[in-house]
Design a protein around this motif. Structure first.
Motif, PDB file in Angstrom:
ATOM      1  N   TRP A 170      16.432 -11.210  -5.053  1.00 56.31           N
ATOM      2  CA  TRP A 170      16.184 -12.657  -5.066  1.00 56.31           C
ATOM      3  C   TRP A 170      14.752 -12.903  -5.713  1.00 56.31           C
ATOM      4  O   TRP A 170      14.854 -13.971  -6.544  1.00 56.31           O
ATOM      5  N   ARG A 171      13.564 -12.239  -5.727  1.00 58.21           N
ATOM      6  CA  ARG A 171      12.627 -12.322  -6.535  1.00 58.21           C
ATOM      7  C   ARG A 171      12.859 -12.211  -8.168  1.00 58.21           C
ATOM      8  O   ARG A 171      12.009 -12.655  -9.060  1.00 58.21           O
ATOM      9  N   ASP A 172      13.824 -11.085  -8.589  1.00 58.11           N
ATOM     10  CA  ASP A 172      13.927 -10.971 -10.067  1.00 58.11           C
ATOM     11  C   ASP A 172      15.082 -10.772 -10.509  1.00 58.11           C
ATOM     12  O   ASP A 172      15.523 -10.299 -11.693  1.00 58.11           O
ATOM     13  N   ASP A 173      16.083 -10.958  -9.632  1.00 59.55           N
ATOM     14  CA  ASP A 173      17.785 -10.926 -10.000  1.00 59.55           C
ATOM     15  C   ASP A 173      18.006  -9.528 -10.244  1.00 59.55           C
ATOM     16  O   ASP A 173      19.141  -9.232 -10.889  1.00 59.55           O
ATOM     17  N   ARG A 174      17.359  -8.452  -9.715  1.00 61.84           N
ATOM     18  CA  ARG A 174      17.678  -7.258  -9.759  1.00 61.84           C
ATOM     19  C   ARG A 174      18.750  -6.696  -9.040  1.00 61.84           C
ATOM     20  O   ARG A 174      18.782  -7.176  -8.118  1.00 61.84           O
ATOM     21  N   MET A 175      19.616  -5.897  -9.141  1.00 63.77           N
ATOM     22  CA  MET A 175      20.774  -5.414  -8.435  1.00 63.77           C
ATOM     23  C   MET A 175      19.747  -4.304  -7.310  1.00 63.77           C
ATOM     24  O   MET A 175      18.685  -3.567  -7.938  1.00 63.77           O
ATOM     25  N   VAL A 184      14.247 -23.213 -13.862  1.00 63.77           N
ATOM     26  CA  VAL A 184      12.748 -23.377 -13.887  1.00 63.77           C
ATOM     27  C   VAL A 184      11.907 -23.222 -12.654  1.00 63.77           C
ATOM     28  O   VAL A 184      10.954 -22.537 -12.520  1.00 63.77           O
ATOM     29  N   ALA A 185      12.398 -24.277 -11.824  1.00 60.93           N
ATOM     30  CA  ALA A 185      11.637 -24.303 -10.588  1.00 60.93           C
ATOM     31  C   ALA A 185      11.832 -23.097  -9.586  1.00 60.93           C
ATOM     32  O   ALA A 185      10.878 -22.543  -9.157  1.00 60.93           O
ATOM     33  N   TRP A 186      12.905 -22.717  -9.510  1.00 62.84           N
ATOM     34  CA  TRP A 186      13.215 -21.485  -8.791  1.00 62.84           C
ATOM     35  C   TRP A 186      12.336 -20.374  -9.332  1.00 62.84           C
ATOM     36  O   TRP A 186      11.802 -19.421  -8.687  1.00 62.84           O
ATOM     37  N   GLY A 187      12.405 -20.048 -10.750  1.00 59.26           N
ATOM     38  CA  GLY A 187      11.770 -19.031 -11.344  1.00 59.26           C
ATOM     39  C   GLY A 187      10.226 -19.272 -11.067  1.00 59.26           C
ATOM     40  O   GLY A 187       9.448 -18.048 -10.901  1.00 59.26           O
ATOM     41  N   GLN A 194       3.187 -19.836 -14.068  1.00 58.59           N
ATOM     42  CA  GLN A 194       2.324 -19.972 -13.003  1.00 58.59           C
ATOM     43  C   GLN A 194       1.867 -21.574 -12.812  1.00 58.59           C
ATOM     44  O   GLN A 194       1.740 -21.917 -11.703  1.00 58.59           O
ATOM     45  N   GLY A 195       1.746 -22.126 -13.944  1.00 53.97           N
ATOM     46  CA  GLY A 195       1.422 -23.692 -13.842  1.00 53.97           C
ATOM     47  C   GLY A 195       2.221 -24.435 -14.505  1.00 53.97           C
ATOM     48  O   GLY A 195       2.457 -25.603 -13.989  1.00 53.97           O
ATOM     49  N   ARG A 196       2.665 -24.099 -15.686  1.00 57.86           N
ATOM     50  CA  ARG A 196       3.270 -25.165 -16.680  1.00 57.86           C
ATOM     51  C   ARG A 196       4.692 -25.546 -16.247  1.00 57.86           C
ATOM     52  O   ARG A 196       4.887 -26.688 -16.537  1.00 57.86           O
ATOM     53  N   PRO A 197       5.567 -24.945 -15.366  1.00 56.19           N
ATOM     54  CA  PRO A 197       6.708 -25.475 -14.941  1.00 56.19           C
ATOM     55  C   PRO A 197       6.619 -26.864 -14.320  1.00 56.19           C
ATOM     56  O   PRO A 197       7.603 -27.637 -14.500  1.00 56.19           O
ATOM     57  N   TRP A 198       5.568 -26.962 -13.567  1.00 55.03           N
ATOM     58  CA  TRP A 198       5.847 -28.393 -12.720  1.00 55.03           C
ATOM     59  C   TRP A 198       5.662 -29.456 -13.891  1.00 55.03           C
ATOM     60  O   TRP A 198       6.010 -30.405 -13.536  1.00 55.03           O
ATOM     61  N   LEU A 199       4.568 -29.268 -14.731  1.00 55.67           N
ATOM     62  CA  LEU A 199       4.384 -30.473 -15.818  1.00 55.67           C
ATOM     63  C   LEU A 199       5.983 -30.371 -16.481  1.00 55.67           C
ATOM     64  O   LEU A 199       6.321 -31.577 -16.689  1.00 55.67           O
ATOM     65  N   ALA A 200       6.520 -29.246 -16.974  1.00 61.39           N
ATOM     66  CA  ALA A 200       7.619 -29.407 -17.553  1.00 61.39           C
ATOM     67  C   ALA A 200       8.791 -30.140 -16.787  1.00 61.39           C
ATOM     68  O   ALA A 200       9.962 -31.198 -17.427  1.00 61.39           O
ATOM     69  N   LEU A 201       8.648 -29.766 -15.365  1.00 64.83           N
ATOM     70  CA  LEU A 201       9.781 -30.530 -14.579  1.00 64.83           C
ATOM     71  C   LEU A 201       9.427 -32.036 -14.499  1.00 64.83           C
ATOM     72  O   LEU A 201      10.635 -33.047 -14.401  1.00 64.83           O
ATOM     73  N   ALA A 202       8.118 -32.307 -14.524  1.00 61.93           N
ATOM     74  CA  ALA A 202       7.815 -33.980 -14.349  1.00 61.93           C
ATOM     75  C   ALA A 202       8.277 -34.555 -15.838  1.00 61.93           C
ATOM     76  O   ALA A 202       8.921 -35.728 -15.691  1.00 61.93           O
ATOM     77  N   VAL A 203       8.078 -33.801 -16.946  1.00 62.16           N
ATOM     78  CA  VAL A 203       8.495 -34.587 -18.032  1.00 62.16           C
ATOM     79  C   VAL A 203       9.998 -34.510 -18.377  1.00 62.16           C
ATOM     80  O   VAL A 203      10.526 -35.754 -18.722  1.00 62.16           O
ATOM     81  N   TRP A 245      10.079 -17.935 -20.659  1.00 60.71           N
ATOM     82  CA  TRP A 245      10.623 -18.099 -19.191  1.00 60.71           C
ATOM     83  C   TRP A 245      12.115 -17.719 -19.215  1.00 60.71           C
ATOM     84  O   TRP A 245      12.648 -17.393 -18.397  1.00 60.71           O
ATOM     85  N   TRP A 246      12.559 -17.391 -20.369  1.00 62.50           N
ATOM     86  CA  TRP A 246      14.258 -17.503 -20.548  1.00 62.50           C
ATOM     87  C   TRP A 246      14.726 -16.167 -19.830  1.00 62.50           C
ATOM     88  O   TRP A 246      15.683 -16.661 -19.137  1.00 62.50           O
ATOM     89  N   GLN A 247      14.055 -15.212 -19.650  1.00 58.09           N
ATOM     90  CA  GLN A 247      14.539 -14.174 -19.020  1.00 58.09           C
ATOM     91  C   GLN A 247      14.602 -14.243 -17.557  1.00 58.09           C
ATOM     92  O   GLN A 247      15.241 -13.467 -16.816  1.00 58.09           O
ATOM     93  N   LEU A 248      13.659 -15.269 -17.002  1.00 58.64           N
ATOM     94  CA  LEU A 248      13.804 -15.110 -15.513  1.00 58.64           C
ATOM     95  C   LEU A 248      14.723 -16.553 -15.289  1.00 58.64           C
ATOM     96  O   LEU A 248      14.612 -16.680 -13.818  1.00 58.64           O
ATOM     97  N   LEU A 249      15.545 -17.195 -15.978  1.00 60.46           N
ATOM     98  CA  LEU A 249      16.326 -18.370 -15.507  1.00 60.46           C
ATOM     99  C   LEU A 249      17.781 -17.997 -15.116  1.00 60.46           C
ATOM    100  O   LEU A 249      18.415 -18.798 -14.598  1.00 60.46           O
ATOM    101  N   GLY A 250      18.118 -16.725 -15.449  1.00 59.48           N
ATOM    102  CA  GLY A 250      19.482 -16.268 -14.929  1.00 59.48           C
ATOM    103  C   GLY A 250      20.562 -16.371 -15.995  1.00 59.48           C
ATOM    104  O   GLY A 250      21.847 -16.646 -15.620  1.00 59.48           O
TER     105      GLY A 250
END
Length: 268
Positions: A262-267, A138-141, A17-26, A74-79
């Motif tokens: 598209w929200r969770d990569d489920r068939m 990460v961003a799409w997730g 919910q919050g940390r991805p944007w900090l990770a992307l900036a770094v 987050w790994w399971q959400l990245l595809g």
């Protein structure tokens, strides 16, 4: 087993919910900082960096993002899974034709020496992995569970395009960087559309790396034969080359029916 998987995915979604944007900036700071240091006191073209040096900044940024994604759940959400269904790989036909045509053109022009060729391949595959992990991973997730589809789709595309503007810090060529940002937005839309339809990030990483490799191989000869290209001509060329891929991307995700899951990569 299923409960554990769902529990892990749920905790990953909450953590995103919050940390991805900090990770992307770094991630962006590491990538640009590495490129700027390798350019030296004077600016250097991306062509020179990719063909003359191993891009350790890209490798470090990719490693950083991979560790953060793994440690944060987050790994399971990245595809990182096989395409589903496997037959969906046929959707790669159009960008595949582009890549083959560009490799054919570079072969007709004359390939660089083997060490340079291997360096370009290594660097571009690293870029493909790193940028896809950051944006289509990460961003799409992060955005796809909190925004409507088109808002999230274009937000990720704009972020991917805009970060390329900062290549001007490395090259000193801000007009070129602006054109790169436009092309990156269009190609990034294609990469994300394929990521959605394939339900996997792995083929997109490979495609991205080979796309960049072909472009840099063509640019190796072009840089030696020509001077700077006017911005207007660059933009027109980019629209002519990459514009059809943007149209293809929008067709791939044109309706809820074709982008189901598209929200969770489920068939569906």
């Amino acid at each position: 087993m299923n409960n554990r998987t769902e529990s892990g995915a749920s905790s990953g979604r909450a953590a995103m919910q919050g940390r991805p944007w900090l990770a992307l900036a770094v991630w962006a700071a590491i990538t640009l900082w590495g490129g700027r240091l390798q350019a030296g006191a004077a600016h250097a073209s991306l062509q020179a960096l990719v063909t003359q040096n191993l891009l350790w900044g890209v490798a470090l940024a990719a490693a950083f993002m991979a560790v953060v994604a793994w440690r944060s759940g987050w790994w399971q959400l990245l595809g990182f899974q096989a395409p589903r269904p496997t037959r969906a790989l046929w959707l790669l036909w159009l960008p595949g034709l582009y890549v083959m045509a560009m490799f054919g053109l570079s072969l007709a022009q004359g390939l660089p020496a083997a060490p340079v060729l291997l360096l370009v391949l290594a660097n571009t595959l690293m870029v493909g992995f790193s940028e896809e992990l950051a944006f289509r991973g990460v961003a799409w997730g992060a955005v796809r569970r909190v925004l409507p589809f088109w808002a999230g789709f274009f937000l990720v595309g704009l972020l991917f395009g805009s970060v390329h503007v900062f290549n001007g810090l490395i090259t000193g060529e801000w007009a070129d960087a602006t054109n790169q940002a436009l092309n990156a937005f269009m190609s990034g839309a294609l990469f994300l559309a394929l990521r959605i339809r394939l339900r996997s990030i792995v083929p997109v990483m490979v495609l991205h790396g080979l796309w960049d490799c072909a472009l840099f191989l063509i640019g190796t000869l072009a840089a030696a034969e020509a001077g700077p290209t006017p911005l207007g001509k660059q933009v027109a060329g980019g629209l002519a080359l990459v514009g059809p891929l943007l149209v293809y991307a929008l067709l791939l995700v044109r309706s809820e029916a074709v982008r189901a899951g598209w929200r969770d990569d489920r068939m569906p």
